[in-house]
Design an enzyme around this catalytic site. Structure first.
Site, PDB file in Angstrom:
ATOM      1  CG  ASP A   1       2.751 -23.755 -16.730  1.00 41.27           C
ATOM      2  OD1 ASP A   1       3.001 -22.541 -16.556  1.00 41.27           O
ATOM      3  OD2 ASP A   1       3.614 -24.646 -16.602  1.00 41.27           O
TER       4      ASP A   1
ATOM      5  CG  ASN B   1       2.953 -18.890  -9.035  1.00 45.55           C
ATOM      6  OD1 ASN B   1       1.836 -19.377  -9.232  1.00 45.55           O
ATOM      7  ND2 ASN B   1       4.007 -19.298  -9.716  1.00 45.55           N
TER       8      ASN B   1
HETATM    9  C1  IPE Z   1       2.182 -23.752 -11.475  1.00 46.53           C
HETATM   10  O1  IPE Z   1       2.809 -23.189 -12.580  1.00 46.53           O
HETATM   11  C2  IPE Z   1       1.354 -22.728 -10.771  1.00 46.53           C
HETATM   12  C3  IPE Z   1       0.162 -22.281 -11.475  1.00 46.53           C
HETATM   13  C4  IPE Z   1      -0.225 -22.668 -12.653  1.00 46.53           C
HETATM   14  C5  IPE Z   1      -0.647 -21.342 -10.774  1.00 46.53           C
HETATM   15  P1  IPE Z   1       4.303 -22.603 -12.498  1.00 46.53           P
HETATM   16  O2  IPE Z   1       4.598 -22.081 -13.840  1.00 46.53           O
HETATM   17  O3  IPE Z   1       4.416 -21.672 -11.362  1.00 46.53           O
HETATM   18  O4  IPE Z   1       5.144 -23.905 -12.170  1.00 46.53           O
HETATM   19  P2  IPE Z   1       6.683 -24.217 -12.372  1.00 46.53           P
HETATM   20  O5  IPE Z   1       7.453 -23.119 -11.705  1.00 46.53           O
HETATM   21  O6  IPE Z   1       6.952 -24.262 -13.841  1.00 46.53           O
HETATM   22  O7  IPE Z   1       6.877 -25.555 -11.746  1.00 46.53           O
HETATM   23  C1  IPE Z   2       0.771 -19.802 -15.751  1.00 49.01           C
HETATM   24  O1  IPE Z   2       1.599 -19.291 -16.728  1.00 49.01           O
HETATM   25  C2  IPE Z   2       0.127 -18.748 -14.917  1.00 49.01           C
HETATM   26  C3  IPE Z   2       0.547 -18.733 -13.526  1.00 49.01           C
HETATM   27  C4  IPE Z   2       1.536 -19.353 -12.980  1.00 49.01           C
HETATM   28  C5  IPE Z   2      -0.245 -17.897 -12.689  1.00 49.01           C
HETATM   29  P1  IPE Z   2       3.129 -18.967 -16.437  1.00 49.01           P
HETATM   30  O2  IPE Z   2       3.231 -17.557 -16.006  1.00 49.01           O
HETATM   31  O3  IPE Z   2       3.711 -19.941 -15.486  1.00 49.01           O
HETATM   32  O4  IPE Z   2       3.731 -19.138 -17.866  1.00 49.01           O
HETATM   33  P2  IPE Z   2       5.165 -19.746 -18.225  1.00 49.01           P
HETATM   34  O5  IPE Z   2       5.251 -21.092 -17.599  1.00 49.01           O
HETATM   35  O6  IPE Z   2       6.194 -18.804 -17.676  1.00 49.01           O
HETATM   36  O7  IPE Z   2       5.176 -19.802 -19.721  1.00 49.01           O
HETATM   37 MG    MG Z   3       4.698 -21.678 -15.736  1.00 46.80          MG
END
Ligand code: IPE
Ligand code: IPE
Ligand code: MG
Length: 246
Positions: free
Chosen positions: A20, A69
């Site tokens: 993340d 997502n």
């Molecule tokens: C969780 O991360 C999903 C993945 C890492 C694939 P998100 O960034 O989507 O989670 P939230 O929305 O912060 O809970």
């Molecule tokens: C994790 O990084 C990747 C996926 C969820 C696929 P994010 O895209 O959630 O990154 P932040 O949380 O917005 O920084």
């Molecule tokens: Mg995220």
């Protein structure tokens, strides 16, 4: 720490990552989110190689795309899918040579997943299916609750068909119906980016997992960071409800 020593102290068979912080990594650099994802995917190979070969961890799960997502803009979803395909295509041969078997856990029947993505996924699974030295489990279009719904439906069908009866339903049977029934429960879950939540990740499998949360954004997650997370795990006392004098 020596490999043998590492595994002997607090055994670690299955490690899960919630990668993340890609978006915030990019934002901090005034870059588009897609650049954050690109930088994030670049980190995966070195990290999982080290888990497998430096620390002797048998199975690694990586959360790459959640059922939630889909709420992101279509362009971002497309970028994520493209990067996943590129990752598989680039590494499949090496995985095969090293005996790394790829599993993909998630709802792959979802009509929204483009056909070429599914094709790449099944190729990766198929090409590496003989691998038995290490398991790389990619959580893709994965949601813990959705997984439990799938388990309930499958077990209900077996009951209705008379294959099993209600008293046959137990924890082992539920495990057998999870996406990755061949892998052990999660021992340790590492989440980067400072968020301290599961976000619907491996709800059943994490029943007794240890959690390590690090503020580091995934694209900045180095081998040194990994080592520090694993050190934290080594210092935990896993009691599983029993009493341990340590
Ligand atoms: C969780 O991360 C999903 C993945 C890492 C694939 P998100 O960034 O989507 O989670 P939230 O929305 O912060 O809970
Ligand atoms: C994790 O990084 C990747 C996926 C969820 C696929 P994010 O895209 O959630 O990154 P932040 O949380 O917005 O920084
Ligand atoms: Mg995220």
């Amino acid at each position: 720490m020596e490999l043998q020593q590492f595994q002997a102290k607090t055994p670690l068979k299955h490690l899960a990552f919630i990668m993340d912080g890609n978006g915030r990594w990019a934002k901090k650099r005034l870059l588009p989110r897609s650049m954050g994802h690109k930088a994030g995917v670049k980190r995966i190979k070195e990290i999982i190689d080290s888990c497998f070969f430096d620390y002797g961890i048998k199975a690694v799960s990586l959360f790459t795309f959640s059922t939630e997502n889909w709420n992101r803009p279509p362009e971002e979803i497309q970028t994520l899918f493209q990067l996943l395909q590129d990752f598989f295509k680039t590494n499949i041969q090496e995985f095969k040579e090293k005996g790394i078997r790829i599993f993909v856990s998630g709802d792959l029947k979802d009509q929204r997943i483009p056909a070429d993505v599914l094709e790449t996924i099944s190729e990766a699974i198929d090409e590496t299916k003989a691998g038995d030295s290490h398991y790389f489990n990619v959580l893709f279009n994965y949601g813990g609750r959705k997984e439990l719904v799938k388990v309930c439906k499958e077990i209900s069908v077996d009951v209705l068909n008379g294959k099993i009866s209600i008293p046959d339903i137990n924890e082992n049977l539920i495990s057998e119906h999870l996406y990755f029934s061949k892998l052990p429960d999660i021992d340790l879950l590492i989440r980067t980016s400072g968020e301290e939540r599961l976000s619907n990740c491996l709800l059943y499998e994490c029943a007794y997992a240890e959690f390590v949360f690090t503020p580091c954004y995934w694209p900045d997650f180095t081998l040194k960071e990994l080592s520090s997370c694993l050190e934290q795990y080594q210092s935990r006392s896993r009691r599983f409800g029993a009493i341990k004098n340590d």
